[in-house]
Design a protein around this motif. Structure first.
Motif, short mmCIF file in Angstrom:
data_model
loop_
_atom_site.label_atom_id
_atom_site.label_comp_id
_atom_site.label_asym_id
_atom_site.label_seq_id
_atom_site.Cartn_x
_atom_site.Cartn_y
_atom_site.Cartn_z
N HIS A 145 1.67 -5.60 -11.80
CA HIS A 145 2.08 -5.56 -10.40
C HIS A 145 3.13 -4.49 -10.19
O HIS A 145 3.11 -3.76 -9.20
N GLY A 175 4.73 -3.36 -6.66
CA GLY A 175 3.42 -3.69 -6.10
C GLY A 175 2.40 -2.60 -6.20
O GLY A 175 1.35 -2.69 -5.57
N SER A 201 -4.73 -1.40 -6.49
CA SER A 201 -4.95 -1.30 -5.05
C SER A 201 -6.03 -2.22 -4.54
O SER A 201 -6.22 -2.32 -3.34
N SER A 206 -8.37 -5.71 -3.88
CA SER A 206 -8.28 -7.14 -3.60
C SER A 206 -9.64 -7.60 -3.13
O SER A 206 -10.45 -6.80 -2.66
N TYR A 254 1.44 -10.35 -12.98
CA TYR A 254 2.76 -10.44 -12.34
C TYR A 254 3.87 -10.77 -13.34
O TYR A 254 5.02 -10.94 -12.95
N TRP A 268 6.19 -12.43 -5.49
CA TRP A 268 5.34 -11.24 -5.40
C TRP A 268 3.90 -11.64 -5.09
O TRP A 268 3.24 -11.02 -4.26
N GLU A 293 2.90 -14.41 -3.67
CA GLU A 293 2.89 -14.99 -2.33
C GLU A 293 2.90 -13.91 -1.26
O GLU A 293 2.25 -14.04 -0.21
N ALA A 294 3.62 -12.82 -1.53
CA ALA A 294 3.79 -11.76 -0.52
C ALA A 294 2.54 -10.91 -0.34
O ALA A 294 2.35 -10.28 0.70
N GLY A 295 1.69 -10.88 -1.33
CA GLY A 295 0.49 -10.06 -1.20
C GLY A 295 -0.31 -10.04 -2.47
O GLY A 295 -0.31 -9.05 -3.21
N VAL A 297 -2.95 -9.58 -5.22
CA VAL A 297 -4.10 -8.73 -5.52
C VAL A 297 -4.95 -9.51 -6.49
O VAL A 297 -4.51 -9.84 -7.58
N VAL A 320 -0.90 -20.49 -1.78
CA VAL A 320 -1.19 -19.19 -1.15
C VAL A 320 -2.65 -19.18 -0.70
O VAL A 320 -3.56 -19.52 -1.46
#
Length: 289
Positions: A32, A39, A43, A45, A55, A88, A90-92, A94, A150
């Motif tokens: 990550h 992050g 790229s 997802s 992570y 990390w 939770e925020a986005g 991949v 999530v």
């Protein structure tokens, strides 16, 4: 790796790498925290681009630095504890989509560094069991619950693999250290040559993962299947059958030390890479089992 350092405390691949390559049939997970910044490890997802992300942070604890200090008077080696890593995700997140359109979470070997910090600072076993361990288990439970909460939209998390703790008393640094102590006795060690009292601590964590964490999280997320990866049983099997598996340098030696010196030319015959972490060959053997 391969050919150059990759910030890994190993001579090659970790358990998660071998799982991706052998068990999950994929490629290595990009970190990550990639070279370009937070992050930027990948790229893709939802199945486009890399099939997920890693992570994890080397040296991180289950407890955040403040909690580790308050609970046990210990200092973490990194501020990026388990709660930061869960943040990390939770925020986005991949993620990679499996054949059935769902996602899998590998909840790696957590809590080990909390225990290492305590053992190295000489915290009594009773203190670790009664004061530190409950906090570690609570933190792991809370962060796994957070991860599973999530919403990944079209690729919901349906499976979790929780990797249990290695038998810490079998790690070369603890075996060598205990043997060097004045007054150490044969009764300090089990039939595999591991430090019995230290193993009792990591065994307790594994017991609590199965008796506390998995039932509690499963009750809140009934659609998720949670599997326990018994690292301790697998590692003990490797020790008990070492020559047959190609390992001849066991838990009283290792390859690489903190000065950066490599003491072996054949790490594939060693159990320990640096006294605490395993060699590439052992990590593969663990997954093969």
């Amino acid at each position: 790796w391969p050919g150059e350092g990759a910030g890994r405390r190993c001579d090659g691949r970790l358990v998660i790498d071998w799982l991706c390559l052998l068990a999950f049939g994929g490629s290595l997970l990009p970190p990550h925290l990639g070279p370009s910044g937070t992050g930027s490890g990948g790229s893709g997802s939802g199945g486009s681009g890399p099939s997920g992300q890693n992570y994890a942070v080397s040296g991180s604890a289950a407890l955040d630095p403040r909690a580790l200090e308050e609970v046990a008077g210990l200092t973490s080696s990194t501020p990026d504890s388990l709660d930061v890593q869960a943040g990390w995700f939770e925020a986005g997140a991949v993620y990679g989509v499996d054949r059935d359109g769902t996602s899998l979470v590998f909840f790696g070997e957590n809590g080990g560094n909390d225990l290492h910090f305590a053992l190295r600072e000489g915290r009594p076993d009773d203190f670790i069991r009664a004061r530190l361990m409950p906090s570690v288990i609570a933190a792991m439970t809370a962060q796994l619950d957070r991860i599973l909460s999530v919403d990944l939209g079209p690729a919901p998390i349906t499976r979790v693999v929780i990797q249990g703790q290695f038998p810490i008393g079998c790690l070369p640094s603890y075996v060598i250290g205990r043997r060097a102590q004045r007054g150490s006795a044969p009764s300090d060690f089990d039939d595999l040559g591991c430090v019995s009292s230290v193993n009792a601590i990591s065994d307790l964590e594994n017991q609590l993962i199965r008796s506390d964490i998995i039932p509690a999280v499963s009750a809140r997320h009934p659609s998720v299947s949670i599997v326990f990866l018994d690292s301790s049983a697998a590692f003990r099997y490797i020790l008990a059958h070492a020559p047959r598996l190609g390992f001849y340098n066991l838990i009283d030696t290792y390859c690489y030390d903190a000065t950066g010196a490599t003491h072996c030319w054949d790490p594939w015959t060693y159990i320990g890479w640096d006294g605490v972490h395993m060699t590439d060959a052992v990590n593969r053997a663990l997954v093969d089992l």
